[in-house]
Scaffold this motif. Structure first.
Motif, short mmCIF file in Angstrom:
data_model
loop_
_atom_site.label_atom_id
_atom_site.label_comp_id
_atom_site.label_asym_id
_atom_site.label_seq_id
_atom_site.Cartn_x
_atom_site.Cartn_y
_atom_site.Cartn_z
N SER A 167 -0.26 -5.68 32.29
CA SER A 167 1.20 -5.78 32.18
C SER A 167 1.74 -6.65 33.32
O SER A 167 1.57 -6.32 34.49
N ASP A 178 6.75 -6.90 29.55
CA ASP A 178 7.78 -5.86 29.53
C ASP A 178 9.17 -6.47 29.65
O ASP A 178 9.49 -7.10 30.65
N HIS A 181 6.83 -5.97 24.75
CA HIS A 181 7.35 -4.60 24.70
C HIS A 181 8.84 -4.64 25.04
O HIS A 181 9.21 -4.83 26.19
N PRO A 209 9.80 4.92 30.60
CA PRO A 209 9.85 3.47 30.77
C PRO A 209 10.90 3.02 31.79
O PRO A 209 11.90 3.69 31.99
N GLY A 210 10.63 1.87 32.40
CA GLY A 210 11.60 1.30 33.34
C GLY A 210 10.94 0.74 34.59
O GLY A 210 11.43 -0.22 35.16
N GLY A 267 4.01 1.55 38.34
CA GLY A 267 3.57 2.34 39.48
C GLY A 267 3.88 3.82 39.42
O GLY A 267 3.82 4.51 40.44
N ASP A 273 0.63 3.23 27.53
CA ASP A 273 1.28 2.41 28.56
C ASP A 273 1.87 3.28 29.65
O ASP A 273 2.77 4.07 29.40
N GLY A 312 0.69 4.26 34.08
CA GLY A 312 -0.22 5.04 34.93
C GLY A 312 -1.68 4.92 34.55
O GLY A 312 -2.47 5.83 34.81
N GLY A 355 -0.60 -2.13 34.50
CA GLY A 355 0.20 -3.01 35.35
C GLY A 355 -0.30 -2.98 36.78
O GLY A 355 -1.03 -3.87 37.23
N SER A 356 0.09 -1.92 37.50
CA SER A 356 -0.25 -1.84 38.92
C SER A 356 -1.75 -1.89 39.17
O SER A 356 -2.19 -2.54 40.12
C1 DX5 Z 1 6.89 0.66 32.09
C2 DX5 Z 1 6.19 -0.48 31.39
C3 DX5 Z 1 4.74 -0.59 31.67
C4 DX5 Z 1 4.40 -0.79 33.12
C5 DX5 Z 1 3.16 -0.01 33.40
O1 DX5 Z 1 8.18 0.80 31.58
O2 DX5 Z 1 6.34 -0.39 29.99
O3 DX5 Z 1 4.13 -1.60 30.87
O4 DX5 Z 1 4.14 -2.13 33.47
O5 DX5 Z 1 2.91 -0.10 34.76
P1 DX5 Z 1 1.79 0.76 35.47
O6 DX5 Z 1 0.49 0.39 34.86
O7 DX5 Z 1 1.95 0.36 36.90
O8 DX5 Z 1 2.16 2.21 35.21
#
Ligand code: DX5
Ligand code: ZN
Length: 227
Positions: free
Chosen positions: A18, A45, A76, A151-152, A155, A185, A187, A207-208
């Motif tokens: 992500s 995102d 997304h 969502p938002g 991390g 999606d 964590g 993502g992270s």
């Molecule tokens: C959150 C996003 C995710 C986010 C996940 O609203 O939809 O795609 O990037 O990030 P991590 O992998 O850091 O939880």
């Protein structure tokens, strides 16, 4: 859609880094790095500051990134009134557009609009939304995104409650003979990734874990080697 992309949507356990956690001043470089490392899709995102309390990118950025890579663009949309912007995200080069069930009063119409452009359509569910809201739309869609954080933001900590939802969704897909993919999606790291894949997840968004790592190439490979 190219044959390669068509194949990539069918292959099981895909890794979708992500971009949210990447350095926004160096997006093209970050994308090329994960592409080289073997990422299957790029998760993009889009946030509007209304549906979620954060703002990210719009169609012009997606359209410019489209010129930098052949990766499958998994977009997304975490926005209110997505119907207003879907045509622009289609033009920008999305391969899959996922909308939130919670943001779409006329979900069937929204999905039809995406599919009419001959790209893939997905529906996302927040952690507090039950899987059964998909009963009447599941046969029309290519993917279900189950949020494992609210969502938002990147991390955040993985919400375990997504595991029984994956199992329930898998059984709904079986009963309806649907080939829709299950994406999780939020964590995701090797530990949570293993759990969700064991429950039935097909596409891992990270993502992270990828972009905040000292070595994103190694992070993508670590996730790919899990399966
Ligand atoms: C959150 C996003 C995710 C986010 C996940 O609203 O939809 O795609 O990037 O990030 P991590 O992998 O850091 O939880
Ligand atoms: Zn996302």
């Amino acid at each position: 859609m190219s044959a390669e992309k068509e194949r990539s949507i069918k292959k099981m356990t895909l890794i979708a880094p992500s971009l949210l956690a990447a350095n926004f001043a160096r997006l093209a470089e970050s994308i090329k790095e994960v592409e080289k490392a073997g990422a299957d899709w790029l998760h993009i995102d889009v946030m509007d500051g209304h549906f979620v309390p954060n703002l990210t990118i719009g169609p012009p950025v997606v359209s410019n990134l489209r010129k930098e890579t052949n990766l499958f663009f998994d977009v997304h949309l975490m926005i209110e009134k997505p119907d207003l912007l879907i045509p622009d995200f289609i033009k920008a080069g999305s391969d899959l557009i996922t909308v939130h069930e919670e943001a779409c009063p006329h979900l069937h119409r929204t999905i039809a609009m995406i599919k009419a452009a001959n790209i893939k359509a997905g529906v996302a569910l927040n952690p507090a939304t039950p899987v059964n809201v998909l009963e009447c739309i599941i046969e029309e869609i290519d993917l279900v995104l189950l949020m494992s954080v609210n969502p938002g933001f990147g991390g955040q900590s993985f919400i375990q409650g997504v595991i029984p939802k994956i199992v329930e969704l898998k059984s709904m897909l079986g009963a309806k003979k649907s080939a829709a993919l299950i994406q999780v999606d939020g964590g995701i790291n090797p530990e949570t990734g293993r759990k969700v894949v064991a429950a039935g997840c097909d596409v891992l968004v990270a993502g992270s874990f990828v972009f905040k790592a000292n070595n994103p190439t190694h992070a993508v490979k670590q996730l790919k080697e899990l399966f």
